[in-house]
Enzyme design. Structure first.
Site, PDB file in Angstrom:
ATOM      1  N   HIS A   1       0.834  -1.219   0.000  1.00  0.00           N
ATOM      2  CA  HIS A   1       0.000   0.000   0.000  1.00  0.00           C
ATOM      3  C   HIS A   1       0.866   1.265   0.000  1.00  0.00           C
ATOM      4  O   HIS A   1       0.413   2.339   0.394  1.00  0.00           O
ATOM      5  CB  HIS A   1      -0.952   0.012   1.197  1.00  0.00           C
ATOM      6  CG  HIS A   1      -2.025  -1.032   1.108  1.00  0.00           C
ATOM      7  ND1 HIS A   1      -2.735  -1.457   2.201  1.00  0.00           N
ATOM      8  CD2 HIS A   1      -2.490  -1.755   0.065  1.00  0.00           C
ATOM      9  CE1 HIS A   1      -3.605  -2.393   1.827  1.00  0.00           C
ATOM     10  NE2 HIS A   1      -3.486  -2.587   0.545  1.00  0.00           N
TER      11      HIS A   1
ATOM     12  N   CYS B   1       5.140   8.558  -9.418  1.00  0.00           N
ATOM     13  CA  CYS B   1       4.508   9.138 -10.612  1.00  0.00           C
ATOM     14  C   CYS B   1       3.518   8.119 -11.159  1.00  0.00           C
ATOM     15  O   CYS B   1       3.897   6.973 -11.447  1.00  0.00           O
ATOM     16  CB  CYS B   1       5.560   9.440 -11.681  1.00  0.00           C
ATOM     17  SG  CYS B   1       4.812   9.995 -13.211  1.00  0.00           S
TER      18      CYS B   1
ATOM     19  N   CYS C   1       4.685   7.427 -15.240  1.00  0.00           N
ATOM     20  CA  CYS C   1       5.828   6.574 -15.609  1.00  0.00           C
ATOM     21  C   CYS C   1       6.180   5.565 -14.509  1.00  0.00           C
ATOM     22  O   CYS C   1       7.041   4.711 -14.711  1.00  0.00           O
ATOM     23  CB  CYS C   1       7.038   7.433 -15.960  1.00  0.00           C
ATOM     24  SG  CYS C   1       7.781   8.242 -14.532  1.00  0.00           S
TER      25      CYS C   1
ATOM     26  N   CYS D   1       6.762  15.156 -11.937  1.00  0.00           N
ATOM     27  CA  CYS D   1       7.806  14.166 -12.216  1.00  0.00           C
ATOM     28  C   CYS D   1       8.686  14.679 -13.354  1.00  0.00           C
ATOM     29  O   CYS D   1       8.258  15.549 -14.115  1.00  0.00           O
ATOM     30  CB  CYS D   1       7.151  12.850 -12.626  1.00  0.00           C
ATOM     31  SG  CYS D   1       8.326  11.564 -13.062  1.00  0.00           S
TER      32      CYS D   1
ATOM     33  N   THR E   1      -3.097  -8.384  11.032  1.00  0.00           N
ATOM     34  CA  THR E   1      -4.029  -7.863  10.031  1.00  0.00           C
ATOM     35  C   THR E   1      -5.396  -8.523  10.188  1.00  0.00           C
ATOM     36  O   THR E   1      -5.482  -9.705  10.527  1.00  0.00           O
ATOM     37  CB  THR E   1      -3.530  -8.071   8.583  1.00  0.00           C
ATOM     38  OG1 THR E   1      -4.493  -7.553   7.678  1.00  0.00           O
ATOM     39  CG2 THR E   1      -3.269  -9.530   8.264  1.00  0.00           C
TER      40      THR E   1
HETATM   41  N1  APR Z   1      -0.764  -7.533  17.932  1.00  0.00           N
HETATM   42  C1  APR Z   1      -1.522  -8.380  17.166  1.00  0.00           C
HETATM   43  N2  APR Z   1      -2.674  -8.004  16.539  1.00  0.00           N
HETATM   44  C2  APR Z   1      -3.057  -6.733  16.721  1.00  0.00           C
HETATM   45  C3  APR Z   1      -2.336  -5.807  17.538  1.00  0.00           C
HETATM   46  C4  APR Z   1      -1.135  -6.267  18.159  1.00  0.00           C
HETATM   47  N3  APR Z   1      -0.382  -5.471  18.907  1.00  0.00           N
HETATM   48  N4  APR Z   1      -2.991  -4.612  17.510  1.00  0.00           N
HETATM   49  C5  APR Z   1      -4.095  -4.803  16.720  1.00  0.00           C
HETATM   50  N5  APR Z   1      -4.138  -6.064  16.251  1.00  0.00           N
HETATM   51  C6  APR Z   1      -5.081  -6.665  15.286  1.00  0.00           C
HETATM   52  C7  APR Z   1      -6.498  -6.124  15.345  1.00  0.00           C
HETATM   53  O1  APR Z   1      -7.254  -6.882  16.259  1.00  0.00           O
HETATM   54  C8  APR Z   1      -6.970  -6.352  13.905  1.00  0.00           C
HETATM   55  O2  APR Z   1      -7.433  -7.703  13.732  1.00  0.00           O
HETATM   56  O3  APR Z   1      -4.588  -6.301  14.007  1.00  0.00           O
HETATM   57  C9  APR Z   1      -5.687  -6.209  13.088  1.00  0.00           C
HETATM   58  C10 APR Z   1      -5.573  -4.881  12.365  1.00  0.00           C
HETATM   59  O4  APR Z   1      -6.543  -4.890  11.353  1.00  0.00           O
HETATM   60  P1  APR Z   1      -6.926  -3.544  10.578  1.00  0.00           P
HETATM   61  O5  APR Z   1      -7.069  -2.437  11.528  1.00  0.00           O
HETATM   62  O6  APR Z   1      -8.073  -3.879   9.695  1.00  0.00           O
HETATM   63  O7  APR Z   1      -5.617  -3.236   9.722  1.00  0.00           O
HETATM   64  P2  APR Z   1      -5.140  -3.905   8.347  1.00  0.00           P
HETATM   65  O8  APR Z   1      -5.593  -5.304   8.252  1.00  0.00           O
HETATM   66  O9  APR Z   1      -3.697  -3.637   8.202  1.00  0.00           O
HETATM   67  O10 APR Z   1      -5.953  -3.003   7.280  1.00  0.00           O
HETATM   68  C11 APR Z   1      -5.732  -3.205   5.935  1.00  0.00           C
HETATM   69  O11 APR Z   1      -7.056  -1.314   5.344  1.00  0.00           O
HETATM   70  O12 APR Z   1      -7.653   0.730   5.986  1.00  0.00           O
HETATM   71  C12 APR Z   1      -6.941   0.075   5.049  1.00  0.00           C
HETATM   72  O13 APR Z   1      -5.075   0.739   3.787  1.00  0.00           O
HETATM   73  C13 APR Z   1      -5.465   0.436   5.082  1.00  0.00           C
HETATM   74  O14 APR Z   1      -3.551  -1.035   4.934  1.00  0.00           O
HETATM   75  C14 APR Z   1      -4.801  -0.854   5.556  1.00  0.00           C
HETATM   76  C15 APR Z   1      -5.792  -1.915   5.154  1.00  0.00           C
END
Ligand code: APR
Length: 273
Positions: free
Chosen positions: A129, A137, A140, A158, A198
């Site tokens: 991301h 840019c 290009c 650019c 995530t």
């Molecule tokens: N350790 C482990 N897990 C954690 C911790 C921690 N310290 N802190 C938070 N979490 C978990 C949360 O419970 C959640 O399940 O990490 C996860 C974070 O999820 P999101 O907030 O949805 O983040 P992410 O998955 O990176 O989002 C993806 O969404 O908003 C867009 O572009 C943005 O890159 C991002 C994308």
């Protein structure tokens, strides 16, 4: 928990091609809020979320106004970027850099724009991301470090003449082809994927674990249609279960904080190698 930590360490030590996928949960212990966790930005600020869905369009329609927003000359988004730039890696980031230094982890593919994996010493980082530390840019495809670009006149241009954009990928913006292709190749060739911090709900990134599991380069939605690649180990380290857990795409979840669990896993790896 201890058994799962030992199991993950054994799986990593036995792996031939391990990769890591990370999200905002990796950086909450570096004082950067996540998005959808209990204290997440989108969870606590619906207006900010709505604005985030308009940002790419703003760039397309009015790149000057877009840059004013990015630079904090308008609204709060700029200050958020500033906060990210000042953040420091936590033990979770250093643990993944340590696994790479041991020759076990081949790359980190991250959704995070904070640059903390690189700051922690990880060498091969695919920023899916984008990054707050770069501009790109969209004509290009060239990328430049933020400080290389003069922002005296907005929008910046650019050398090819096109308008430059912040490297961060916004909602509705296509993922740059180079990082998307490289990430898919990594997902298709890995024999172990460790997924850290995530919610695994944002696509196309959330498709990468399914590509590894089902060895299919297409969008894997119908699980009955694809072969289940059992020799790939998929481990989640996350505060909460995700769709990958519920659908059985991952083999197991180690539930807790990445900043606490990842260093323990690496410590175990050093013992069993
Ligand atoms: N350790 C482990 N897990 C954690 C911790 C921690 N310290 N802190 C938070 N979490 C978990 C949360 O419970 C959640 O399940 O990490 C996860 C974070 O999820 P999101 O907030 O949805 O983040 P992410 O998955 O990176 O989002 C993806 O969404 O908003 C867009 O572009 C943005 O890159 C991002 C994308």
């Amino acid at each position: 928990m201890e058994n799962l930590v030992k199991r993950a360490a054994k799986d990593l030590a036995e792996s031939k091609y391990a990769i890591a996928l990370t999200g905002a949960g990796m950086s909450t212990e570096s004082e950067i809020p996540d998005f959808r966790g209990p204290k997440g930005i989108w969870t606590t600020n619906k207006e900010a979320e709505a604005k985030a869905y308009q940002r790419y369009e703003l760039f397309r329609n009015d790149p000057k106004a877009y840059w004013e927003e990015i630079l904090g000359l308008r609204g709060t988004y700029g200050t958020f970027h500033e906060k990210i730039r000042k953040a420091q890696p936590n033990p979770g980031h250093y643990a993944l850099a340590g696994l790479e230094a041991l020759g076990i982890l081949k790359c980190v593919m991250t959704q995070n724009i904070d640059g903390l994996h690189k700051k922690a010493g990880s060498q091969r980082v695919l920023e899916y991301h984008g990054s707050v530390n770069a501009v790109r840019c969209i004509s290009c495809g060239s990328r430049f470090a933020r400080e290389e670009i003069s922002l005296d006149e907005l929008p910046p241009h650019c050398k090819c003449g096109a308008v430059l954009k912040d490297d961060v990928v916004h909602f509705k913006e296509p993922i740059p082809l180079d990082v998307m292709t490289e990430s898919e190749n990594e997902a298709l060739q890995c024999d172990l994927m460790i997924i850290c911090g995530t919610s695994a709900v944002v696509y196309p990134f959330a498709n990468l674990p399914r590509m590894a599991r089902f060895h299919s380069s297409g969008l894997v939605m119908d699980l009955d249609l694809v072969e289940n690649k059992t020799n790939v180990r998929i481990i989640e380290v996350n505060a909460d279960p995700t769709p990958l857990t519920h659908e059985g795409v991952s083999d197991y979840l180690i539930q807790g904080k990445t900043g606490e669990l990842l260093p323990r896993i690496v410590e175990e790896v050093r013992k069993v190698r």
